[in-house]
Write a protein that holds these residues in place. Structure first.
Motif, PDB file in Angstrom:
ATOM      1  N   ASP A 153       0.861  -1.177   0.000  1.00 44.54           N
ATOM      2  CA  ASP A 153       0.000   0.000   0.000  1.00 44.54           C
ATOM      3  C   ASP A 153       0.906   1.238   0.000  1.00 44.54           C
ATOM      4  O   ASP A 153       2.131   1.125  -0.058  1.00 44.54           O
ATOM      5  CB  ASP A 153      -0.948  -0.022   1.199  1.00 44.54           C
ATOM      6  CG  ASP A 153      -0.241   0.006   2.553  1.00 44.54           C
ATOM      7  OD1 ASP A 153       0.971   0.297   2.612  1.00 44.54           O
ATOM      8  OD2 ASP A 153      -0.901  -0.277   3.564  1.00 44.54           O
ATOM      9  N   ASP A 154       0.318   2.397   0.069  1.00 46.02           N
ATOM     10  CA  ASP A 154       1.111   3.621  -0.047  1.00 46.02           C
ATOM     11  C   ASP A 154       1.557   4.201   1.297  1.00 46.02           C
ATOM     12  O   ASP A 154       2.073   5.306   1.356  1.00 46.02           O
ATOM     13  CB  ASP A 154       0.336   4.680  -0.829  1.00 46.02           C
ATOM     14  CG  ASP A 154      -0.974   5.068  -0.154  1.00 46.02           C
ATOM     15  OD1 ASP A 154      -1.382   4.387   0.801  1.00 46.02           O
ATOM     16  OD2 ASP A 154      -1.591   6.044  -0.603  1.00 46.02           O
ATOM     17  N   LYS A 155       1.407   3.444   2.361  1.00 44.70           N
ATOM     18  CA  LYS A 155       1.797   3.953   3.680  1.00 44.70           C
ATOM     19  C   LYS A 155       3.321   3.884   3.858  1.00 44.70           C
ATOM     20  O   LYS A 155       3.943   2.856   3.617  1.00 44.70           O
ATOM     21  CB  LYS A 155       1.102   3.159   4.779  1.00 44.70           C
ATOM     22  CG  LYS A 155      -0.405   3.358   4.783  1.00 44.70           C
ATOM     23  CD  LYS A 155      -1.060   2.563   5.894  1.00 44.70           C
ATOM     24  CE  LYS A 155      -2.540   2.786   5.916  1.00 44.70           C
ATOM     25  NZ  LYS A 155      -3.253   2.262   4.763  1.00 44.70           N
ATOM     26  N   GLU A 156       3.898   4.975   4.281  1.00 47.26           N
ATOM     27  CA  GLU A 156       5.345   5.068   4.474  1.00 47.26           C
ATOM     28  C   GLU A 156       5.843   3.992   5.427  1.00 47.26           C
ATOM     29  O   GLU A 156       6.898   3.413   5.228  1.00 47.26           O
ATOM     30  CB  GLU A 156       5.713   6.460   4.996  1.00 47.26           C
ATOM     31  CG  GLU A 156       7.189   6.679   5.216  1.00 47.26           C
ATOM     32  CD  GLU A 156       8.008   6.640   3.927  1.00 47.26           C
ATOM     33  OE1 GLU A 156       9.184   6.232   4.002  1.00 47.26           O
ATOM     34  OE2 GLU A 156       7.490   7.017   2.877  1.00 47.26           O
ATOM     35  N   GLU A 157       5.059   3.686   6.458  1.00 41.91           N
ATOM     36  CA  GLU A 157       5.453   2.683   7.446  1.00 41.91           C
ATOM     37  C   GLU A 157       5.630   1.303   6.804  1.00 41.91           C
ATOM     38  O   GLU A 157       6.569   0.571   7.126  1.00 41.91           O
ATOM     39  CB  GLU A 157       4.415   2.621   8.565  1.00 41.91           C
ATOM     40  CG  GLU A 157       4.752   1.625   9.646  1.00 41.91           C
ATOM     41  CD  GLU A 157       3.670   1.549  10.715  1.00 41.91           C
ATOM     42  OE1 GLU A 157       3.871   0.776  11.659  1.00 41.91           O
ATOM     43  OE2 GLU A 157       2.643   2.243  10.610  1.00 41.91           O
ATOM     44  N   SER A 158       4.748   0.940   5.874  1.00 42.42           N
ATOM     45  CA  SER A 158       4.866  -0.354   5.189  1.00 42.42           C
ATOM     46  C   SER A 158       6.163  -0.431   4.396  1.00 42.42           C
ATOM     47  O   SER A 158       6.851  -1.449   4.406  1.00 42.42           O
ATOM     48  CB  SER A 158       3.671  -0.582   4.248  1.00 42.42           C
ATOM     49  OG  SER A 158       2.495  -0.799   4.971  1.00 42.42           O
ATOM     50  N   TRP A 159       6.495   0.643   3.692  1.00 43.63           N
ATOM     51  CA  TRP A 159       7.729   0.668   2.895  1.00 43.63           C
ATOM     52  C   TRP A 159       8.953   0.552   3.803  1.00 43.63           C
ATOM     53  O   TRP A 159       9.862  -0.219   3.551  1.00 43.63           O
ATOM     54  CB  TRP A 159       7.803   1.959   2.084  1.00 43.63           C
ATOM     55  CG  TRP A 159       6.846   1.995   0.952  1.00 43.63           C
ATOM     56  CD1 TRP A 159       5.517   2.323   1.005  1.00 43.63           C
ATOM     57  CD2 TRP A 159       7.116   1.650  -0.402  1.00 43.63           C
ATOM     58  NE1 TRP A 159       4.962   2.217  -0.246  1.00 43.63           N
ATOM     59  CE2 TRP A 159       5.926   1.814  -1.131  1.00 43.63           C
ATOM     60  CE3 TRP A 159       8.258   1.238  -1.078  1.00 43.63           C
ATOM     61  CZ2 TRP A 159       5.834   1.583  -2.490  1.00 43.63           C
ATOM     62  CZ3 TRP A 159       8.167   1.011  -2.445  1.00 43.63           C
ATOM     63  CH2 TRP A 159       6.970   1.176  -3.130  1.00 43.63           C
ATOM     64  N   GLY A 193       5.093   2.286  -9.428  1.00 40.54           N
ATOM     65  CA  GLY A 193       3.891   2.681  -8.717  1.00 40.54           C
ATOM     66  C   GLY A 193       2.697   2.789  -9.637  1.00 40.54           C
ATOM     67  O   GLY A 193       2.849   3.039 -10.833  1.00 40.54           O
ATOM     68  N   ILE A 194       1.535   2.580  -9.079  1.00 43.96           N
ATOM     69  CA  ILE A 194       0.279   2.795  -9.782  1.00 43.96           C
ATOM     70  C   ILE A 194      -0.479   3.850  -8.995  1.00 43.96           C
ATOM     71  O   ILE A 194      -0.742   3.668  -7.807  1.00 43.96           O
ATOM     72  CB  ILE A 194      -0.545   1.488  -9.885  1.00 43.96           C
ATOM     73  CG1 ILE A 194       0.235   0.449 -10.681  1.00 43.96           C
ATOM     74  CG2 ILE A 194      -1.912   1.764 -10.501  1.00 43.96           C
ATOM     75  CD1 ILE A 194      -0.398  -0.926 -10.697  1.00 43.96           C
ATOM     76  N   ASN A 195      -0.772   4.973  -9.649  1.00 43.98           N
ATOM     77  CA  ASN A 195      -1.405   6.116  -8.973  1.00 43.98           C
ATOM     78  C   ASN A 195      -0.583   6.521  -7.750  1.00 43.98           C
ATOM     79  O   ASN A 195      -1.119   6.723  -6.666  1.00 43.98           O
ATOM     80  CB  ASN A 195      -2.849   5.794  -8.570  1.00 43.98           C
ATOM     81  CG  ASN A 195      -3.725   5.556  -9.757  1.00 43.98           C
ATOM     82  OD1 ASN A 195      -3.524   6.133 -10.827  1.00 43.98           O
ATOM     83  ND2 ASN A 195      -4.702   4.685  -9.603  1.00 43.98           N
ATOM     84  N   PHE A 196       0.713   6.613  -7.944  1.00 47.42           N
ATOM     85  CA  PHE A 196       1.642   6.896  -6.860  1.00 47.42           C
ATOM     86  C   PHE A 196       2.351   8.209  -7.148  1.00 47.42           C
ATOM     87  O   PHE A 196       2.705   8.487  -8.296  1.00 47.42           O
ATOM     88  CB  PHE A 196       2.671   5.756  -6.764  1.00 47.42           C
ATOM     89  CG  PHE A 196       3.216   5.542  -5.392  1.00 47.42           C
ATOM     90  CD1 PHE A 196       2.585   4.695  -4.504  1.00 47.42           C
ATOM     91  CD2 PHE A 196       4.358   6.195  -4.986  1.00 47.42           C
ATOM     92  CE1 PHE A 196       3.088   4.483  -3.234  1.00 47.42           C
ATOM     93  CE2 PHE A 196       4.872   5.996  -3.716  1.00 47.42           C
ATOM     94  CZ  PHE A 196       4.228   5.138  -2.844  1.00 47.42           C
ATOM     95  N   ASN A 197       2.590   8.999  -6.139  1.00 49.98           N
ATOM     96  CA  ASN A 197       3.307  10.253  -6.281  1.00 49.98           C
ATOM     97  C   ASN A 197       4.735   9.972  -6.747  1.00 49.98           C
ATOM     98  O   ASN A 197       5.482   9.268  -6.065  1.00 49.98           O
ATOM     99  CB  ASN A 197       3.301  10.979  -4.923  1.00 49.98           C
ATOM    100  CG  ASN A 197       4.074  12.258  -4.956  1.00 49.98           C
ATOM    101  OD1 ASN A 197       5.271  12.281  -5.206  1.00 49.98           O
ATOM    102  ND2 ASN A 197       3.369  13.344  -4.689  1.00 49.98           N
TER     103      ASN A 197
END
Length: 122
Positions: A37-43, A70-74
């Motif tokens: 997912d796009d959560k910084e914590e996951s990365w 990324g898909i729909n990612f900044n």
């Protein structure tokens, strides 16, 4: 290690399909693809798990052959993560194991890499 991190809510994969299955990674031979997912914590937690894996196993990840997509990612955020990890930012569509990913399978050009591979083998 990735599954344990997922069970402990340290990282979250993508939810797919009608049954809403969470997919965090797929493996084929010596390749691993992660879905986050796009959560910084996951990365951050995935990078920590991978670093720990390298320390424990004595193996190394070839970051020169790794890329983040990324898909729909900044894009700025993706470039930042790739820079911290030491790999490149990939782009869609791409070819993985000779098969196109991320394109439109209804267009003829989508299948060109597959046809070229078949022609080579014939």
């Amino acid at each position: 290690m990735v599954e344990r991190a997922q069970e402990a809510n340290l990282l979250h994969g993508l939810i797919v399909g009608q049954d809403e299955v969470e997919v965090s990674h797929l493996q084929f031979a010596d390749d691993t693809t992660f879905f986050l997912d796009d959560k910084e914590e996951s990365w951050r937690n995935l990078f920590d798990v991978l670093d720990l894996f390298c320390t424990v196993s004595g193996m190394k990840i070839n970051k020169g052959k790794s890329s983040l997509l990324g898909i729909n990612f900044n894009m700025a955020s993706l470039e930042d993560k790739a820079g911290r990890w030491g790999c490149e930012v990939g782009s869609w569509p791409m070819v993985y194991l000779g098969m196109p990913l991320g394109g439109n399978p209804k267009t003829i050009s989508f299948w060109n890499p597959v046809l070229e591979k078949l022609e080579e083998r014939l």
